[in-house]
Design a protein around this motif. Structure first.
Motif, short mmCIF file in Angstrom:
data_model
loop_
_atom_site.label_atom_id
_atom_site.label_comp_id
_atom_site.label_asym_id
_atom_site.label_seq_id
_atom_site.Cartn_x
_atom_site.Cartn_y
_atom_site.Cartn_z
N ALA A 71 0.97 -1.03 0.03
CA ALA A 71 -0.02 -0.08 0.11
C ALA A 71 1.20 1.09 -0.08
O ALA A 71 1.44 1.76 1.07
CB ALA A 71 -0.91 0.17 1.34
N LEU A 72 1.21 1.73 -1.00
CA LEU A 72 1.95 2.95 -1.38
C LEU A 72 1.40 4.07 -1.11
O LEU A 72 0.01 4.34 -1.35
CB LEU A 72 2.60 3.10 -2.79
CG LEU A 72 3.30 1.77 -3.22
CD1 LEU A 72 3.38 2.03 -4.76
CD2 LEU A 72 4.78 1.98 -2.70
N PRO A 73 1.77 5.29 -0.39
CA PRO A 73 1.14 6.63 -0.20
C PRO A 73 0.93 7.08 -1.67
O PRO A 73 1.79 6.76 -2.57
CB PRO A 73 2.24 7.15 0.59
CG PRO A 73 3.18 6.25 1.17
CD PRO A 73 3.09 5.16 0.30
N PRO A 74 0.09 8.14 -1.80
CA PRO A 74 -0.30 8.67 -3.04
C PRO A 74 0.78 9.32 -3.71
O PRO A 74 0.57 9.46 -5.01
CB PRO A 74 -1.21 9.68 -2.62
CG PRO A 74 -2.02 9.42 -1.47
CD PRO A 74 -0.76 8.56 -0.55
N GLN A 75 1.79 9.80 -2.96
CA GLN A 75 3.17 10.47 -3.78
C GLN A 75 4.05 9.53 -4.40
O GLN A 75 4.90 9.96 -4.62
CB GLN A 75 3.51 11.54 -2.77
CG GLN A 75 4.32 11.25 -1.64
CD GLN A 75 3.21 10.92 -0.45
OE1 GLN A 75 2.07 10.56 -0.43
NE2 GLN A 75 3.92 11.06 0.81
N LEU A 76 3.75 8.12 -3.98
CA LEU A 76 4.60 7.31 -4.47
C LEU A 76 4.39 6.39 -5.49
O LEU A 76 3.08 5.81 -5.57
CB LEU A 76 5.31 6.37 -3.33
CG LEU A 76 5.92 7.18 -2.27
CD1 LEU A 76 6.35 6.34 -1.17
CD2 LEU A 76 7.19 7.94 -2.81
N GLU A 77 5.29 5.67 -6.36
CA GLU A 77 4.92 4.62 -7.16
C GLU A 77 6.27 3.52 -6.97
O GLU A 77 7.17 3.95 -6.89
CB GLU A 77 4.78 4.97 -8.51
CG GLU A 77 6.47 5.33 -9.26
CD GLU A 77 6.60 5.22 -10.79
OE1 GLU A 77 5.95 4.41 -11.37
OE2 GLU A 77 7.38 5.94 -11.35
N ALA A 78 5.71 2.31 -7.34
CA ALA A 78 6.99 1.23 -7.12
C ALA A 78 7.14 1.12 -8.79
O ALA A 78 6.30 0.67 -9.40
CB ALA A 78 6.61 0.25 -6.41
N GLN A 79 8.42 0.93 -9.10
CA GLN A 79 8.96 0.27 -10.44
C GLN A 79 9.33 -0.96 -10.40
O GLN A 79 10.48 -1.31 -9.62
CB GLN A 79 9.83 1.35 -11.02
CG GLN A 79 9.26 2.75 -11.22
CD GLN A 79 10.40 3.97 -11.65
OE1 GLN A 79 11.44 3.47 -11.82
NE2 GLN A 79 10.10 4.99 -11.87
N ILE A 80 9.15 -1.99 -11.08
CA ILE A 80 9.49 -3.16 -11.27
C ILE A 80 10.49 -3.23 -12.46
O ILE A 80 10.41 -2.75 -13.68
CB ILE A 80 8.41 -4.34 -11.56
CG1 ILE A 80 7.33 -4.05 -10.51
CG2 ILE A 80 9.16 -5.56 -11.36
CD1 ILE A 80 7.82 -4.09 -9.12
N ILE A 129 14.22 -12.57 -8.68
CA ILE A 129 14.10 -12.69 -9.99
C ILE A 129 13.75 -10.94 -10.53
O ILE A 129 13.85 -10.77 -11.80
CB ILE A 129 12.73 -13.04 -10.28
CG1 ILE A 129 11.63 -12.52 -9.54
CG2 ILE A 129 12.83 -14.61 -10.12
CD1 ILE A 129 10.07 -12.87 -9.63
N ALA A 130 13.68 -10.13 -9.77
CA ALA A 130 13.72 -8.75 -10.07
C ALA A 130 13.97 -7.95 -9.23
O ALA A 130 14.33 -8.25 -7.82
CB ALA A 130 12.22 -8.33 -10.91
N GLN A 131 13.97 -6.35 -9.20
CA GLN A 131 13.84 -5.34 -8.26
C GLN A 131 12.97 -4.37 -8.22
O GLN A 131 12.29 -4.08 -9.30
CB GLN A 131 15.43 -4.74 -8.10
CG GLN A 131 15.83 -3.93 -9.70
CD GLN A 131 17.07 -3.51 -9.55
OE1 GLN A 131 17.60 -3.05 -8.19
NE2 GLN A 131 17.93 -3.52 -10.47
N MET A 132 12.57 -3.78 -7.04
CA MET A 132 11.62 -2.73 -7.16
C MET A 132 12.19 -1.45 -6.55
O MET A 132 12.83 -1.38 -5.53
CB MET A 132 10.60 -3.39 -6.04
CG MET A 132 9.42 -2.33 -5.71
SD MET A 132 8.01 -2.99 -4.90
CE MET A 132 8.99 -3.25 -3.32
N VAL A 133 12.22 -0.45 -7.20
CA VAL A 133 12.69 1.10 -6.79
C VAL A 133 11.32 1.79 -6.65
O VAL A 133 10.53 1.87 -7.65
CB VAL A 133 13.44 1.63 -7.99
CG1 VAL A 133 13.84 3.03 -7.51
CG2 VAL A 133 14.62 0.51 -8.17
N ILE A 134 11.01 2.21 -5.63
CA ILE A 134 10.06 3.34 -5.10
C ILE A 134 10.51 4.69 -5.31
O ILE A 134 11.53 5.13 -4.82
CB ILE A 134 9.74 3.00 -3.81
CG1 ILE A 134 9.20 1.45 -3.59
CG2 ILE A 134 8.55 4.00 -3.33
CD1 ILE A 134 9.05 1.08 -2.10
N GLN A 135 9.56 5.32 -6.08
CA GLN A 135 9.78 6.83 -6.56
C GLN A 135 8.88 7.80 -6.34
O GLN A 135 7.66 7.44 -6.20
CB GLN A 135 10.13 6.77 -7.92
CG GLN A 135 11.50 5.89 -8.50
CD GLN A 135 12.79 6.68 -8.47
OE1 GLN A 135 12.80 7.80 -8.34
NE2 GLN A 135 13.65 6.00 -7.97
#
Length: 164
Positions: A71-80, A129-135
């Motif tokens: 559950a990300l806050p509204p100002q964030l996205e997660a990139q796979i 298998i991958a990485q998640m970067v949160i921006q």
């Protein structure tokens, strides 16, 4: 100047720290939550939550579960994003890269993987298998206009500056 905000559980730096809720999904108690593998790593490694080993043939793609939801806050996205070692050594990468997890998505995070290599690739349970970067994602308001301002580049695109 860093502004400090009081937050339950301690102090949060308002300009660069966020609390993101994460939920391990049932049946995945053995799957590690995403984690940064070094002190200054930008990404959180994601593990395969496949029920049994799967083999990805050359050219084949598959949606691989990770065993968690966030559950990300509204100002964030997660990139796979792909893991560089898998891409270099095996030709394993992510389609739709970077894939975006929006702040309002609450389903299981999954990774769309493709095998660009020449050999079949086996994915085991718990394998990274991958990485998640949160921006941060700025809130943008698009404003329709009749004309855009001129620039030197203008409408030049897709190789208009050459290669040398």
């Amino acid at each position: 100047m860093t502004r400090r905000l009081q937050h339950s559980g301690g102090i949060v730096l308002s300009n660069n720290s966020y609390e993101v809720q994460i939920k391990k999904l049932s049946g995945n108690e053995d799957i590690p939550l995403p984690q940064q593998m070094s002190e200054l790593a930008a990404g959180f490694d994601l593990h395969a939550a496949v029920e049994e080993s799967i083999v990805l043939a050359p050219g084949e793609r598959m949606l691989v579960p990770t065993g968690f939801a966030i559950a990300l806050p509204p100002q964030l996205e997660a990139q796979i994003r792909p893991r560089s070692g898998l891409a270099y050594k095996n030709g394993i990468t992510c389609l739709n890269s970077p894939g975006t997890i929006d702040a309002d998505y609450r389903g299981e995070v999954k990774v769309l993987i493709i095998n660009h290599g020449k050999q079949a690739f086996k994915i085991e349970r718990n394998e990274r298998i991958a990485q998640m970067v949160i921006q941060e994602v700025p809130r943008i308001k698009l404003v329709e206009v009749d004309e855009l301002s001129d620039t030197i580049r203008g409408e030049g695109g897709f190789g208009h500056t050459g290669t040398k």
